[in-house]
Design a protein around this motif. Structure first.
Motif, short mmCIF file in Angstrom:
data_model
loop_
_atom_site.label_atom_id
_atom_site.label_comp_id
_atom_site.label_asym_id
_atom_site.label_seq_id
_atom_site.Cartn_x
_atom_site.Cartn_y
_atom_site.Cartn_z
N LEU A 159 20.81 -19.34 -26.76
CA LEU A 159 19.96 -20.46 -27.59
C LEU A 159 20.66 -20.34 -29.01
CD1 LEU A 159 16.26 -20.49 -26.90
CD2 LEU A 159 18.09 -22.06 -26.02
N LEU A 160 21.18 -19.32 -29.54
CA LEU A 160 21.64 -19.16 -30.59
C LEU A 160 23.39 -19.89 -30.48
CD1 LEU A 160 21.24 -17.07 -33.43
CD2 LEU A 160 22.98 -15.65 -32.48
N LYS A 161 23.69 -19.41 -29.41
CA LYS A 161 25.23 -20.07 -29.24
C LYS A 161 24.90 -21.46 -29.06
CE LYS A 161 26.76 -16.07 -26.79
NZ LYS A 161 27.10 -15.50 -25.42
N GLU A 162 23.93 -22.66 -28.97
CA GLU A 162 24.35 -23.72 -29.09
C GLU A 162 22.86 -23.84 -30.21
OE1 GLU A 162 22.92 -27.21 -26.15
OE2 GLU A 162 23.30 -25.08 -25.32
N SER A 163 22.03 -23.74 -30.32
CA SER A 163 21.27 -23.70 -31.50
C SER A 163 20.80 -22.91 -32.13
CB SER A 163 20.01 -24.98 -30.81
OG SER A 163 19.11 -25.19 -31.84
N ALA A 167 17.06 -20.60 -31.82
CA ALA A 167 16.50 -19.67 -31.01
C ALA A 167 16.01 -19.03 -32.30
CB ALA A 167 18.37 -18.84 -32.17
N TRP A 168 15.80 -19.72 -33.51
CA TRP A 168 14.89 -19.13 -34.14
C TRP A 168 13.24 -19.02 -33.82
CZ3 TRP A 168 11.17 -19.93 -37.69
CH2 TRP A 168 10.64 -19.28 -38.74
N VAL A 169 13.01 -20.00 -33.76
CA VAL A 169 12.24 -20.82 -33.55
C VAL A 169 11.53 -19.85 -32.30
CG1 VAL A 169 10.29 -22.44 -33.35
CG2 VAL A 169 12.44 -22.81 -34.59
N THR A 227 18.00 -18.08 -50.47
CA THR A 227 18.44 -16.79 -50.36
C THR A 227 19.35 -16.72 -49.29
OG1 THR A 227 16.48 -15.94 -49.56
CG2 THR A 227 16.93 -15.86 -51.98
N VAL A 228 19.60 -15.95 -48.89
CA VAL A 228 20.13 -16.24 -47.22
C VAL A 228 19.08 -14.81 -46.92
CG1 VAL A 228 21.93 -15.16 -45.72
CG2 VAL A 228 22.70 -15.50 -47.81
N ALA A 229 18.44 -15.36 -45.41
CA ALA A 229 17.49 -14.89 -44.72
C ALA A 229 17.80 -13.32 -44.67
CB ALA A 229 17.48 -15.43 -43.46
N GLU A 230 16.55 -12.92 -44.66
CA GLU A 230 16.31 -11.42 -44.70
C GLU A 230 17.20 -11.33 -43.32
OE1 GLU A 230 15.61 -9.36 -46.59
OE2 GLU A 230 15.32 -10.27 -48.80
N PHE A 286 19.01 -25.60 -44.20
CA PHE A 286 18.51 -25.78 -42.84
C PHE A 286 19.60 -23.95 -42.32
CE2 PHE A 286 16.39 -29.01 -41.42
CZ PHE A 286 15.78 -28.47 -41.56
N GLU A 287 20.64 -23.31 -43.04
CA GLU A 287 21.60 -22.25 -42.62
C GLU A 287 21.38 -21.01 -43.49
OE1 GLU A 287 25.55 -24.10 -42.65
OE2 GLU A 287 24.92 -26.10 -41.69
N SER A 288 20.30 -21.00 -43.96
CA SER A 288 20.01 -19.69 -44.89
C SER A 288 19.81 -18.93 -43.63
CB SER A 288 19.12 -19.72 -45.89
OG SER A 288 19.72 -21.16 -46.69
N THR A 289 19.46 -19.09 -42.29
CA THR A 289 19.16 -18.49 -41.22
C THR A 289 20.42 -18.30 -40.22
OG1 THR A 289 17.75 -20.08 -40.17
CG2 THR A 289 17.03 -18.93 -41.59
N PHE A 290 21.65 -19.34 -40.34
CA PHE A 290 22.52 -18.67 -39.69
C PHE A 290 23.28 -17.75 -39.77
CE2 PHE A 290 22.82 -23.73 -38.88
CZ PHE A 290 21.50 -23.88 -38.02
N THR A 291 24.07 -17.53 -39.10
CA THR A 291 24.83 -15.84 -38.78
C THR A 291 26.04 -16.44 -40.02
OG1 THR A 291 25.58 -17.09 -36.69
CG2 THR A 291 23.93 -15.26 -36.40
N SER A 292 26.41 -18.26 -40.01
CA SER A 292 27.65 -18.25 -40.93
C SER A 292 27.44 -17.13 -42.24
CB SER A 292 27.84 -19.49 -40.96
OG SER A 292 26.81 -20.37 -41.28
N GLN A 293 26.02 -17.32 -42.93
CA GLN A 293 25.06 -17.01 -44.42
C GLN A 293 25.08 -15.57 -43.76
OE1 GLN A 293 24.75 -18.58 -47.07
NE2 GLN A 293 26.47 -19.54 -45.45
N THR A 294 24.24 -14.98 -42.82
CA THR A 294 23.99 -13.56 -42.72
C THR A 294 24.67 -12.60 -42.78
OG1 THR A 294 23.00 -14.29 -40.07
CG2 THR A 294 21.42 -14.22 -42.09
#
Length: 299
Positions: A159-163, A167-169, A227-230, A286-294
């Motif tokens: 799921l992470l690869k597509e959305s 994956a978060w939910v 912030t960037v997600a923990e 929304f992108e605070s939890t995305f890998t591009s940020q974390t």
């Protein structure tokens, strides 16, 4: 309103335990003399993420807060992220606004739909219909207990690869996604997003820089940062443990509307400021939890 306060306090208590930045920011504010106690922080809004399938999604989740007198307001469409959202205004000004989004599952690939529905199909009927909405303890338990089995790492990763939202939910369910500090009501020197961001970075708080660290609505009336997600250690169904994105903290500055520009500072109330939300701002938050940020934050 005591039941609503109980539910909101339960959400914030667990969220604060799970997201170290909540207390890190509050303690920094106290150390700087911005506030004397964390209870002085005004919560602009809280946000939840849901899965858009018939028995769940916004239509189910909203029943809880509509029961407490929240009013459903504007609709938002996030085309690229395949999300719908609404915000809800509170029954009384001291309660936070609520922002609820949902994934448009049918817009995903067949494989992603199959994975998601293998979990959500475990929920056969709308769970909100069986919830005693006058029972704060029951609602608190509902919001913090899984509705479906813990996902496998393989399913989460697919799921992470597509959305990344999906994956978060699928792992975090109804955990509070974020709460939001109203910076416009803080003392001089900290009451704008620009100044408050500078204060945060002095304490090594990592900010989401997608679309710039400050997200500004076209009318200039709503400025937001986050912030960037923990990262949390997550244990998956198959026993595998991996570090994944949890929740984060947001900051909002709502400008005084032009027609109230002549009011003095002590006359300004909530209804004098820019209301609602903005698609462009929220899209980047929304992108605070995305890998591009974390991943960037961990470097």
């Amino acid at each position: 309103m005591k039941t609503l306060e109980f539910v909101l306090n339960g959400l914030m208590r667990r969220y604060s335990e799970r997201v170290p930045d909540v207390n890190k920011v509050a303690h920094a504010m106290i150390a700087e003399g911005v506030i004397t106690d964390a209870n002085e922080i005004e919560n602009d809004h809280v946000a939840f993420r849901t899965i858009g399938v018939p028995q769940l999604g916004i239509q189910s989740f909203e029943k809880i807060f509509l029961h407490f007198g929240y009013k459903k307001r504007d609709f938002f469409n996030f085309e690229v992220k395949k999300l719908n959202a609404y915000w809800f205004s509170p029954p009384e000004p001291h309660f936070p606004r609520i922002f609820v989004s949902e994934l448009r599952v049918d817009d995903l690939s067949e494989n992603a739909q199959r994975i998601i529905k293998s979990y959500t199909d475990e929920v056969e009927t709308d769970p909100a219909d069986n919830l005693d909405l006058n029972d704060g303890v029951a609602i608190d338990e509902f919001l913090h207990n899984p509705l479906w089995r813990t996902p496998s790492w393989e399913d989460y990763n697919a799921l992470l690869k597509e959305s990344e939202y999906a994956a978060w939910v699928i792992y975090n369910r109804y955990y509070l996604n974020h709460y939001t500090i109203s910076v416009h009501n803080l003392k001089e020197g900290y009451n704008t997003i620009q100044k408050f961001n500078g204060f945060l970075e002095k304490f090594d708080v990592k900010l989401n820089d997608s679309g710039g660290k400050i997200k500004v609505s076209p009318d200039g009336g709503l400025l937001q940062s986050s912030t960037v997600a923990e990262m949390i250690e997550a244990e998956f169904f198959d026993g595998k443990k991996h570090s994944i994105a949890g929740s984060y903290v947001e900051f909002a500055e709502r400008k005084v509307l032009p027609q109230f520009g002549s009011l003095s500072l002590d006359e300004i109330e909530r209804n004098h400021r820019r209301e609602g939300f903005e698609t462009g701002n929220a899209d980047k938050i929304f992108e605070s939890t995305f890998t591009s940020q974390t991943m960037k934050a961990e470097m």
